[in-house]
Design an enzyme around this catalytic site. Structure first.
Site, PDB file in Angstrom:
ATOM      1  N   LYS A  56     -13.949  17.090  11.702  1.00 55.90           N
ATOM      2  CA  LYS A  56     -14.874  17.052  12.843  1.00 55.90           C
ATOM      3  C   LYS A  56     -14.889  18.428  13.491  1.00 55.90           C
ATOM      4  O   LYS A  56     -13.952  18.813  14.167  1.00 55.90           O
ATOM      5  CB  LYS A  56     -14.436  15.985  13.843  1.00 55.90           C
ATOM      6  CG  LYS A  56     -14.620  14.585  13.263  1.00 55.90           C
ATOM      7  CD  LYS A  56     -13.549  13.625  13.702  1.00 55.90           C
ATOM      8  CE  LYS A  56     -13.533  12.415  12.791  1.00 55.90           C
ATOM      9  NZ  LYS A  56     -12.290  12.228  12.053  1.00 55.90           N
ATOM     10  N   GLU A 112      -6.309  -3.114  -1.489  1.00 55.11           N
ATOM     11  CA  GLU A 112      -6.747  -4.330  -0.807  1.00 55.11           C
ATOM     12  C   GLU A 112      -7.819  -5.084  -1.584  1.00 55.11           C
ATOM     13  O   GLU A 112      -8.100  -6.240  -1.298  1.00 55.11           O
ATOM     14  CB  GLU A 112      -7.307  -3.967   0.584  1.00 55.11           C
ATOM     15  CG  GLU A 112      -6.268  -3.576   1.625  1.00 55.11           C
ATOM     16  CD  GLU A 112      -5.824  -2.109   1.528  1.00 55.11           C
ATOM     17  OE1 GLU A 112      -6.087  -1.461   0.493  1.00 55.11           O
ATOM     18  OE2 GLU A 112      -5.193  -1.629   2.488  1.00 55.11           O
ATOM     19  N   THR A 116       0.853  -1.186   0.000  1.00 58.74           N
ATOM     20  CA  THR A 116       0.000   0.000   0.000  1.00 58.74           C
ATOM     21  C   THR A 116       0.892   1.240   0.000  1.00 58.74           C
ATOM     22  O   THR A 116       2.065   1.161   0.350  1.00 58.74           O
ATOM     23  CB  THR A 116      -0.906   0.038   1.244  1.00 58.74           C
ATOM     24  OG1 THR A 116      -0.057  -0.034   2.391  1.00 58.74           O
ATOM     25  CG2 THR A 116      -1.883  -1.114   1.259  1.00 58.74           C
ATOM     26  N   TRP A 134     -19.844  16.604  11.363  1.00 54.61           N
ATOM     27  CA  TRP A 134     -18.817  16.018  10.496  1.00 54.61           C
ATOM     28  C   TRP A 134     -18.960  16.663   9.121  1.00 54.61           C
ATOM     29  O   TRP A 134     -20.043  16.652   8.539  1.00 54.61           O
ATOM     30  CB  TRP A 134     -19.023  14.509  10.356  1.00 54.61           C
ATOM     31  CG  TRP A 134     -18.516  13.736  11.538  1.00 54.61           C
ATOM     32  CD1 TRP A 134     -18.436  14.191  12.821  1.00 54.61           C
ATOM     33  CD2 TRP A 134     -18.019  12.404  11.536  1.00 54.61           C
ATOM     34  NE1 TRP A 134     -17.920  13.207  13.634  1.00 54.61           N
ATOM     35  CE2 TRP A 134     -17.657  12.101  12.861  1.00 54.61           C
ATOM     36  CE3 TRP A 134     -17.842  11.438  10.551  1.00 54.61           C
ATOM     37  CZ2 TRP A 134     -17.133  10.868  13.236  1.00 54.61           C
ATOM     38  CZ3 TRP A 134     -17.325  10.212  10.928  1.00 54.61           C
ATOM     39  CH2 TRP A 134     -16.961   9.936  12.250  1.00 54.61           C
TER      40      TRP A 134
HETATM   41  P1  AMP Z   1      -5.305   2.862  -2.852  1.00 55.08           P
HETATM   42  O1  AMP Z   1      -5.311   1.669  -1.999  1.00 55.08           O
HETATM   43  O2  AMP Z   1      -4.035   3.642  -2.802  1.00 55.08           O
HETATM   44  O3  AMP Z   1      -5.702   2.538  -4.247  1.00 55.08           O
HETATM   45  O4  AMP Z   1      -6.419   3.864  -2.281  1.00 55.08           O
HETATM   46  C1  AMP Z   1      -7.750   3.470  -2.138  1.00 55.08           C
HETATM   47  C2  AMP Z   1      -8.576   4.611  -1.639  1.00 55.08           C
HETATM   48  O5  AMP Z   1      -8.712   5.624  -2.649  1.00 55.08           O
HETATM   49  C3  AMP Z   1      -9.999   4.225  -1.310  1.00 55.08           C
HETATM   50  O6  AMP Z   1     -10.114   3.604  -0.053  1.00 55.08           O
HETATM   51  C4  AMP Z   1     -10.706   5.578  -1.377  1.00 55.08           C
HETATM   52  O7  AMP Z   1     -10.502   6.321  -0.195  1.00 55.08           O
HETATM   53  C5  AMP Z   1      -9.969   6.275  -2.503  1.00 55.08           C
HETATM   54  N1  AMP Z   1     -10.759   6.150  -3.729  1.00 55.08           N
HETATM   55  C6  AMP Z   1     -10.631   5.233  -4.695  1.00 55.08           C
HETATM   56  N2  AMP Z   1     -11.538   5.434  -5.678  1.00 55.08           N
HETATM   57  C7  AMP Z   1     -12.273   6.513  -5.315  1.00 55.08           C
HETATM   58  C8  AMP Z   1     -13.387   7.227  -5.880  1.00 55.08           C
HETATM   59  N3  AMP Z   1     -13.911   6.898  -7.068  1.00 55.08           N
HETATM   60  N4  AMP Z   1     -13.884   8.277  -5.189  1.00 55.08           N
HETATM   61  C9  AMP Z   1     -13.361   8.640  -4.006  1.00 55.08           C
HETATM   62  N5  AMP Z   1     -12.328   8.019  -3.425  1.00 55.08           N
HETATM   63  C10 AMP Z   1     -11.784   6.966  -4.057  1.00 55.08           C
END
Ligand code: AMP
Length: 545
Positions: free
Chosen positions: A445, A335, A187, A450
């Protein structure tokens, strides 16, 4: 009643879902389309042969089932070959995030227990710097894009093309358990150590099948990608296998363009010259491509783009659609392999006015088949899909990481109560459309309220002078937190006060309350991004608070 379980008879073939099966159809029929990467163009027949050669070359380096092979490369034909050959011999492909710091790269390579490292010229200095501390690595293979590369700073087993040229052109890829781990990566967290996620052959095959179906069906009558499409990833191949789309594109046997290092002008030129019809990227990269000098002479009318990884703002949808880009959202995370949801556009919706289209396209989409999504309150009670109730998104699907690599405790937290916890807050509309409100950690917050940082960003992005914006919570003695907006302006008229004035209309209309008006608006020239080009709120918070 007892369930009657089907068990393969002794004579029947069990057909494990292995990555090699994704190549079956291209071995059979594909003659027209190619894999394009820099100066090279390969037919699918050559791709299949090169995968065999790579498998033989890896075996010659002592790599076999259960070993881990790390790759540090830009997006290339080589990377695509590794996506297949490494897992197909039963080894694990570790796609190294080349944008992490050298110390984090070192951590991930030791943690993943890498045995062999395939490294592009551009990353030789990084590996040279950490080589002495790599605990499990037994050898290196060099990847280069030039005919006569300078001497490597340390000994390698040879150069990739030379090793492939020496290797035999066929390989009898064996069957094995479909639950064998095929890939692993980390990650992109910027604080603490990155966490490893991993996926089996079965998971990747099911993800690919689902992805193909989703790409074919989400844009009525005009598929995002089909056999006539031309695909170019703009999400790095180290990041969730470029969202798994290279596997889908290869199974479909379509024309694929691998752009090497991402350089906005080159990306725009490739879109024009290679006739790219489909890509995917994070919002910041789309913005960079659209604003590149080459974009001025590029017609984007045949280009469909899925935006994911961060929320798509109305401002960017409008900018893209005005240039002719057909733009969609996708939702997922490292994930989750990553596909969870993609925008679905019906024939009727495509004919609607821009404002309505924007409202659709900025939402995170409708869950893909086989994906079970719920939103939970803090007690773990599922909330209604009424478009208003907001809670944490929890998911189940066949392709989610089963834990964090070698960190079962963190994995158990991820899977609390048998559902994968995304850490995202969303509401789900009655039609199934997901509207991400924020990451739990990014929600502001203030007093008892929120405030969604994403919602505020959406509203600020509609100010005509705003080029890019991000909102974070900053500590406030009286209210706990208050919003702070960082804005890159498009025009000189875009002042902090004009942004506050712009937001007043939404307070008056009841869309936000007055506490959502940022305590501070900073006009900046740059907004920090993460290793995969997303806005890095953790870093901004650390800098501002
Ligand atoms: P990553 O594991 O680096 O790909 O990040 C995943 C995170 O990116 C998710 O848990 C979301 O918080 C954010 N994310 C992914 N797609 C979207 C979307 N279409 N709109 C808003 N947030 C997103």
């Amino acid at each position: 009643m007892n369930t009657r379980i089907l068990k393969p008879s002794d004579s029947a073939y069990g057909y494990p879902l292995l990555i090699k099966r994704l190549l079956t159809s291209t071995q059979r029929v594909e003659e027209r389309n190619q894999i394009v990467s820099g100066r090279q163009r390969f037919s699918y027949r050559q791709l299949n042969e090169r995968i065999c050669r790579l498998a033989n070359a890896l075996r010659a380096q002592g790599i076999g089932p259960g070993d881990t092979v790390a790759v540090l490369d830009w997006d290339s034909h080589r990377y695509l070959e590794c996506f297949f050959a490494i897992p197909m011999i039963g080894a694990v492909l570790h796609t190294v995030n080349i944008r992490l710091s050298p110390q984090q790269i070192l951590y991930t390579m030791n943690h993943a227990q890498d045995d062999l490292v395939l490294v592009h010229d551009d990353f030789l200095p990084i590996i040279d710097g950490i080589k002495g501390q790599l605990e499990t690595v037994k050898g290196y293979v060099r990847l280069t894009d030039v005919d006569t590369p300078p001497e490597a700073p340390f000994a390698t087993a040879g150069e990739y093309e030379a090793l492939l040229a020496e290797a035999a052109v066929s390989y009898d890829f064996p069957d094995f358990d479909e639950n064998s781990v095929a890939t692993a990566f980390y990650t992109t967290g910027t604080t603490g150590n990155p966490k490893g996620v991993y996926f089996s052959h079965r998971q990747l095959v099911l993800h690919t099948l689902n992805l193909v179906n989703t790409l074919l069906t989400r844009n009525a009558g005009d598929p995002l990608l089909d056999h006539d499409g031309v695909y170019m990833p703009i999400t790095p191949m180290f990041h969730v296998h470029a969202w798994g789309i290279p596997y889908a594109a290869t199974m479909m046997g379509i024309q694929q363009i691998y752009p090497g290092r991402y350089e906005p002008n080159r990306l725009a030129r490739l879109i024009r010259e290679e006739g790219v019809t489909f890509s995917h990227c994070v919002p910041t990269i789309l913005q960079m491509v659209l604003q590149s000098a080459e974009a001025a002479s590029t017609d984007f009318k045949n280009w469909k783009v899925i935006i994911g990884g961060s929320a798509l703002t109305p401002g960017l949808v409008e900018q893209a659609m005005t240039r002719g880009v057909d733009i969609f959202s996708a939702y997922g995370m490292s994930e989750t392999c990553p596909l969870l949801a993609i925008t679905r556009i019906t024939r009727e919706q495509r004919g609607q006015p821009m404002a309505e289209q924007i409202a659709w396209r900025v939402k995170a989409g409708i869950p893909s088949d086989l994906v079970d999504i719920q939103i939970w309150d803090s007690n773990g009670t599922p909330l209604p899909h009424d478009g208003k109730s907001a809670g944490e998104v929890v998911v189940r699907a066949p392709w989610l990481t089963q834990s964090y690599l070698f960190e079962p405790d963190k994995g158990a937290e991820l899977w609390a109560k048998g559902w994968l916890h995304t850490g995202d807050v969303a509401s789900i509309h009655p039609d199934g459309c997901i509207e991400i409100k924020d990451r739990i950690k990014d929600v502001i917050k203030t007093g008892g309220e929120w405030i969604s940082s994403l919602e505020l960003e959406r509203l600020i992005s509609t100010h005509p002078g705003v080029h890019a914006v991000t909102v974070i919570g900053i500590p406030d003695e009286q209210w706990g937190e208050r919003p702070c907006a960082l804005v890159i302006s498009r025009t000189a008229e875009c002042s902090a006060q004009s942004i506050v004035d712009h937001l007043q209309q939404y307070v008056a209309g009841g869309a936000i309350n007055k506490w959502a008006i940022p305590k501070e608006v900073r006009i900046v020239t740059e907004i920090p991004t993460t290793s995969v080009g997303k806005i890095d709120k953790k870093r901004i918070r650390a800098q501002l608070t």
